[in-house]
Scaffold this active site. Structure first.
Site, PDB file in Angstrom:
ATOM      1  N   HIS A  83     -31.787   7.836  37.355  1.00  0.00           N
ATOM      2  CA  HIS A  83     -32.845   6.827  37.246  1.00  0.00           C
ATOM      3  C   HIS A  83     -33.073   6.448  35.788  1.00  0.00           C
ATOM      4  CE1 HIS A  83     -36.618   4.662  37.646  1.00  0.00           C
ATOM      5  NE2 HIS A  83     -37.017   5.394  36.607  1.00  0.00           N
ATOM      6  N   CYS A  94     -34.082   5.611  43.369  1.00  0.00           N
ATOM      7  CA  CYS A  94     -35.180   4.802  43.919  1.00  0.00           C
ATOM      8  C   CYS A  94     -34.804   4.085  45.211  1.00  0.00           C
ATOM      9  CB  CYS A  94     -35.656   3.791  42.877  1.00  0.00           C
ATOM     10  SG  CYS A  94     -36.515   4.552  41.473  1.00  0.00           S
ATOM     11  N   ASP A  99     -19.115   9.984  17.587  1.00  0.00           N
ATOM     12  CA  ASP A  99     -19.742  10.197  16.287  1.00  0.00           C
ATOM     13  C   ASP A  99     -18.773  10.984  15.410  1.00  0.00           C
ATOM     14  OD1 ASP A  99     -19.849  12.806  17.097  1.00  0.00           O
ATOM     15  OD2 ASP A  99     -22.002  12.860  17.403  1.00  0.00           O
ATOM     16  N   CYS A 131     -37.009  -0.766  41.710  1.00  0.00           N
ATOM     17  CA  CYS A 131     -35.846  -0.247  40.978  1.00  0.00           C
ATOM     18  C   CYS A 131     -34.680  -0.065  41.950  1.00  0.00           C
ATOM     19  CB  CYS A 131     -36.193   1.074  40.305  1.00  0.00           C
ATOM     20  SG  CYS A 131     -34.799   1.870  39.472  1.00  0.00           S
ATOM     21  N   CYS A 187     -31.883   1.753  41.272  1.00  0.00           N
ATOM     22  CA  CYS A 187     -31.049   2.900  40.910  1.00  0.00           C
ATOM     23  C   CYS A 187     -30.771   3.753  42.152  1.00  0.00           C
ATOM     24  CB  CYS A 187     -31.724   3.732  39.821  1.00  0.00           C
ATOM     25  SG  CYS A 187     -32.991   4.875  40.442  1.00  0.00           S
TER      26      CYS A 187
END
Length: 380
Positions: free
Chosen positions: A345, A319, A94, A314, A316
């Site tokens: 997650h 999980c 940014d 999931c 990830c």
């Protein structure tokens, strides 16, 4: 499109765009979510190896924060931000413009630029378009954002008009400086891209006129800024819907700092294909995790004996291995691993939600899929 990058639309479904964006640091698939690595790191003990594991396409770092600590000149001397944080995919920086908004009590805005009081040690910093471009060139990010002022969403019309006109003048200065910097021998990334930022608070006519004017500058991409800063969700969606038709169709369109999964789903339908937000990492650090049925708070006692993963199915890192009960325990014990697993997650959830979005656009049923997905997220 400039020789520095290519943006190729693969499919549209209404205003929703499914595209491919090729940069000097690799090709990404849109719509996409940029993980916020403010000081060249994701808060929550997340490494760049982790970012690969959870399929991150783009990382976003903060120009102002890296300038005040550790310093963009030092990062330049160490080989640039990619080498410094060991990341081989695109980075967007940014411009420092949002700090013009967020540090309102510590700043003074003039035509030349903005004088800040550092939030770290109080020393005075001046940043204008040229300084912002120089800092971002030193960081050698893939995409640099133009220096702008983000007026409060509910600011008076006269203030917004004055602010937007100045931001347009700043954008011209950014472009001139960026072109010059990309030609310098000491520049690390000679193909650094420049995205302009549409402003105008919640005044559709100001937004539209600004979009028309900045589109004439033939930049590498365009952002819609100054939203999610005090207006209602309905006002935000209305501004996006009215503004995006006046931004170039053949360039990436980026909604800055937004937002919740529902915000993203609605904005994609209105023509946005780049997103960033601190929500997934910030909420994860406090035990709040996202699922397709809604957000849950793992610190609640109800999860003390819940041996299910955060979300069934999931993939990830959290999980695949750990239960809600264990992560609940980690938060109660104030162990950093709990924060790390929840952040991983959430970032995985966001990145893979974008993949689902891309698939729905390709299938041509985005609106129906979006409605069903949002309804399901209200289950908890």
């Amino acid at each position: 499109m400039s020789e520095k990058s290519t943006y190729r639309i693969l499919k549209t479904d209404g205003m929703a765009k499914r595209a491919e964006f090729t940069t000097v640091h690799g090709t990404v698939q849109t719509p996409l979510f940029m993980n916020v690595a403010t000081v060249a790191a994701i808060k929550g003990a997340v490494s760049t190896d982790d970012l690969h594991t959870i399929d991150t396409q783009v990382a976003l770092s903060n120009t102002y924060h890296l300038h005040v600590r550790t310093g963009d000149k030092l990062i330049h001397d160490l080989g640039g931000l990619h080498k410094f944080m060991v990341w081989d995919r695109p980075i967007l920086t940014d411009s420092g413009g949002f700090q013009v908004y967020s540090l309102a009590k510590l700043r003074n805005i003039k035509e030349e630029g903005v004088t800040f009081q550092s939030h770290i040690d109080g020393h005075r910093i001046f940043m204008g378009p040229e300084e912002s471009m120089t800092i971002q060139s030193n960081l050698a990010s893939t995409i640099a954002m133009a220096f702008d002022e983000c007026p409060p969403a509910l600011a008076e019309r006269s203030y917004v008009e004055h602010s937007v006109a100045r931001t347009e003048r700043w954008l011209a200065r950014c472009k001139t400086k960026m072109d010059w910097l990309n030609d310098q021998e000491t520049t690390i990334n000679h193909k650094q891209l420049l995205f302009g930022i549409n402003q105008g608070a919640i005044f559709p006519d100001i937004r539209i006129e600004n979009a028309k004017r900045i589109s004439e500058m033939d930049l590498d991409g365009y952002a819609v800024g100054g939203l999610a800063v005090g207006e209602t969700a309905e006002q935000m969606y209305d501004i996006i819907e009215q503004t995006t038709p006046y931004l170039p169709k053949d360039k990436p369109t980026y909604l800055m700092g937004v937002g919740t999964p529902q915000n993203i789903l609605e904005a994609v339908e209105r023509g946005i294909d780049f997103f960033d937000c601190v929500y997934p990492s910030r909420n994860g650090r406090h035990g709040h995790v996202y699922t397709h049925k809604g957000k849950i708070n793992l610190t609640n006692k109800r999860y003390e004996t819940d041996m299910a993963p955060i979300e069934e199915g999931c993939q990830c890192p959290a999980c695949r291995t750990y239960s809600r009960a264990y992560i609940h325990h980690l938060f109660k014990a104030k162990e950093m691993l709990g924060m790390r697993l929840a952040v991983l997650h959430n970032l995985y959830f966001y990145n893979h939600l974008m993949e689902e979005i891309r698939n729905a656009i390709e299938a041509g049923n985005y609106h129906q899929w979006k409605e069903e997905t949002i309804d399901a997220m209200n289950e908890y």
